[in-house]
Design a protein around this motif. Sequence first.
Motif, PDB file in Angstrom:
ATOM      1  N   VAL A  59       0.856  -1.176   0.000  1.00 16.22           N
ATOM      2  CA  VAL A  59       0.000   0.000   0.000  1.00 16.22           C
ATOM      3  C   VAL A  59       0.894   1.229   0.000  1.00 16.22           C
ATOM      4  CG1 VAL A  59      -1.747   1.284   1.283  1.00 16.22           C
ATOM      5  CG2 VAL A  59      -1.802  -1.212   1.267  1.00 16.22           C
ATOM      6  N   SER A  60       0.671   2.108  -0.947  1.00 17.87           N
ATOM      7  CA  SER A  60       1.469   3.322  -1.040  1.00 17.87           C
ATOM      8  C   SER A  60       0.596   4.520  -0.679  1.00 17.87           C
ATOM      9  CB  SER A  60       2.014   3.473  -2.458  1.00 17.87           C
ATOM     10  OG  SER A  60       2.779   4.645  -2.553  1.00 17.87           O
ATOM     11  N   VAL A  61       1.001   5.241   0.353  1.00 17.15           N
ATOM     12  CA  VAL A  61       0.244   6.400   0.828  1.00 17.15           C
ATOM     13  C   VAL A  61       1.184   7.591   0.879  1.00 17.15           C
ATOM     14  CG1 VAL A  61      -1.011   7.374   2.774  1.00 17.15           C
ATOM     15  CG2 VAL A  61      -1.312   4.974   2.211  1.00 17.15           C
ATOM     16  N   ASP A  62       0.781   8.692   0.278  1.00 16.80           N
ATOM     17  CA  ASP A  62       1.543   9.931   0.404  1.00 16.80           C
ATOM     18  C   ASP A  62       0.939  10.680   1.588  1.00 16.80           C
ATOM     19  OD1 ASP A  62       2.881  12.315   0.270  1.00 16.80           O
ATOM     20  OD2 ASP A  62       2.302  12.790  -1.784  1.00 16.80           O
ATOM     21  N   ALA A  63       1.541  10.516   2.739  1.00 22.87           N
ATOM     22  CA  ALA A  63       0.995  11.085   3.975  1.00 22.87           C
ATOM     23  C   ALA A  63       0.804  12.588   3.891  1.00 22.87           C
ATOM     24  CB  ALA A  63       1.916  10.750   5.149  1.00 22.87           C
ATOM     25  N   PHE A  64       1.674  13.255   3.147  1.00 25.19           N
ATOM     26  CA  PHE A  64       1.692  14.712   3.123  1.00 25.19           C
ATOM     27  C   PHE A  64       1.039  15.308   1.871  1.00 25.19           C
ATOM     28  CE2 PHE A  64       5.664  13.118   5.147  1.00 25.19           C
ATOM     29  CZ  PHE A  64       5.262  13.311   6.455  1.00 25.19           C
ATOM     30  N   ALA A  65       0.209  14.541   1.166  1.00 20.45           N
ATOM     31  CA  ALA A  65      -0.389  15.003  -0.089  1.00 20.45           C
ATOM     32  C   ALA A  65      -1.216  16.270   0.091  1.00 20.45           C
ATOM     33  CB  ALA A  65      -1.233  13.900  -0.702  1.00 20.45           C
ATOM     34  N   GLN A  66      -1.939  16.373   1.182  1.00 24.20           N
ATOM     35  CA  GLN A  66      -2.769  17.552   1.460  1.00 24.20           C
ATOM     36  C   GLN A  66      -2.481  18.027   2.881  1.00 24.20           C
ATOM     37  OE1 GLN A  66      -6.668  16.019   0.669  1.00 24.20           O
ATOM     38  NE2 GLN A  66      -6.497  16.414  -1.511  1.00 24.20           N
ATOM     39  N   LEU A  67      -1.282  18.476   3.101  1.00 14.66           N
ATOM     40  CA  LEU A  67      -0.796  18.811   4.437  1.00 14.66           C
ATOM     41  C   LEU A  67      -1.568  19.967   5.078  1.00 14.66           C
ATOM     42  CD1 LEU A  67       1.336  17.749   6.352  1.00 14.66           C
ATOM     43  CD2 LEU A  67       2.944  19.344   5.360  1.00 14.66           C
ATOM     44  N   ASN A  68      -1.841  21.009   4.344  1.00 10.43           N
ATOM     45  CA  ASN A  68      -2.583  22.170   4.852  1.00 10.43           C
ATOM     46  C   ASN A  68      -2.084  22.611   6.224  1.00 10.43           C
ATOM     47  OD1 ASN A  68      -4.255  22.092   2.562  1.00 10.43           O
ATOM     48  ND2 ASN A  68      -5.577  20.602   3.534  1.00 10.43           N
ATOM     49  N   ASN A  69      -0.773  22.749   6.350  1.00  7.40           N
ATOM     50  CA  ASN A  69      -0.239  23.126   7.659  1.00  7.40           C
ATOM     51  C   ASN A  69      -0.454  24.619   7.906  1.00  7.40           C
ATOM     52  OD1 ASN A  69       1.750  23.449   5.603  1.00  7.40           O
ATOM     53  ND2 ASN A  69       3.282  23.818   7.174  1.00  7.40           N
ATOM     54  N   GLU A  70      -0.657  24.954   9.158  1.00  9.87           N
ATOM     55  CA  GLU A  70      -0.844  26.344   9.557  1.00  9.87           C
ATOM     56  C   GLU A  70      -0.299  26.547  10.962  1.00  9.87           C
ATOM     57  OE1 GLU A  70      -4.950  27.643  10.378  1.00  9.87           O
ATOM     58  OE2 GLU A  70      -5.546  25.541  10.208  1.00  9.87           O
ATOM     59  N   LEU A  71       0.015  27.785  11.253  1.00 10.40           N
ATOM     60  CA  LEU A  71       0.559  28.153  12.551  1.00 10.40           C
ATOM     61  C   LEU A  71      -0.356  29.192  13.171  1.00 10.40           C
ATOM     62  CD1 LEU A  71       3.199  27.852  14.363  1.00 10.40           C
ATOM     63  CD2 LEU A  71       3.786  30.081  13.412  1.00 10.40           C
ATOM     64  N   LYS A  72      -0.786  28.927  14.397  1.00 10.39           N
ATOM     65  CA  LYS A  72      -1.636  29.879  15.119  1.00 10.39           C
ATOM     66  C   LYS A  72      -0.912  30.305  16.388  1.00 10.39           C
ATOM     67  CE  LYS A  72      -6.070  28.118  13.497  1.00 10.39           C
ATOM     68  NZ  LYS A  72      -7.381  27.611  13.896  1.00 10.39           N
ATOM     69  N   TYR A  73      -1.133  31.545  16.767  1.00 14.86           N
ATOM     70  CA  TYR A  73      -0.512  32.082  17.973  1.00 14.86           C
ATOM     71  C   TYR A  73      -1.604  32.650  18.871  1.00 14.86           C
ATOM     72  CZ  TYR A  73       2.185  35.146  21.030  1.00 14.86           C
ATOM     73  OH  TYR A  73       2.731  35.755  22.125  1.00 14.86           O
ATOM     74  N   GLU A  74      -1.569  32.226  20.137  1.00 13.92           N
ATOM     75  CA  GLU A  74      -2.547  32.737  21.099  1.00 13.92           C
ATOM     76  C   GLU A  74      -1.942  32.714  22.498  1.00 13.92           C
ATOM     77  OE1 GLU A  74      -6.900  31.450  22.752  1.00 13.92           O
ATOM     78  OE2 GLU A  74      -6.550  31.251  20.596  1.00 13.92           O
ATOM     79  N   GLN A  75      -1.891  33.864  23.120  1.00 19.56           N
ATOM     80  CA  GLN A  75      -1.428  34.033  24.501  1.00 19.56           C
ATOM     81  C   GLN A  75      -0.072  33.364  24.765  1.00 19.56           C
ATOM     82  OE1 GLN A  75      -4.627  32.707  26.999  1.00 19.56           O
ATOM     83  NE2 GLN A  75      -5.995  34.339  26.331  1.00 19.56           N
TER      84      GLN A  75
END
Length: 136
Positions: free
Chosen positions: A34-50
Amino acid sequence: MKYPLLKGIKKLSILSLFAGVLVLTSCKKETVEVSVDAFAQLNNELKYEQGVYNVLFSLQEYPYKEIGVRVGNTKSSIHQNKDLTYYIANQVSANRYGIFLNALTRDKIYYYQIYVKDSASEKVVYSDIFSFKTNP
């Protein structure tokens, strides 16, 4: 004295043995990869709070053994696998994960890389390297 009947039995035994080997080898279970591209739709974001930074990202659905993020002070520290801090990611929703980073130095660039460990093979796969700058 010759025994023609025994000669026929020997031939029959050899043929039976050959047929048994043929059946056993033809029933061999086929390996499915089974071949899976784990990062195909990464949509990473960084949030900052307090004073706390939250790194969020999405992965392809798969039963990973471990999901995490490694953070370094320089890009070369990621490449050289030196002086890194590892964080185990927490699942926040379906296929969405995140980590919290606090006590970071102000006005500094940090580098991070997401990793997943395969549950079947123990192989570790790394994402691209990302960076962010902390607030002044």
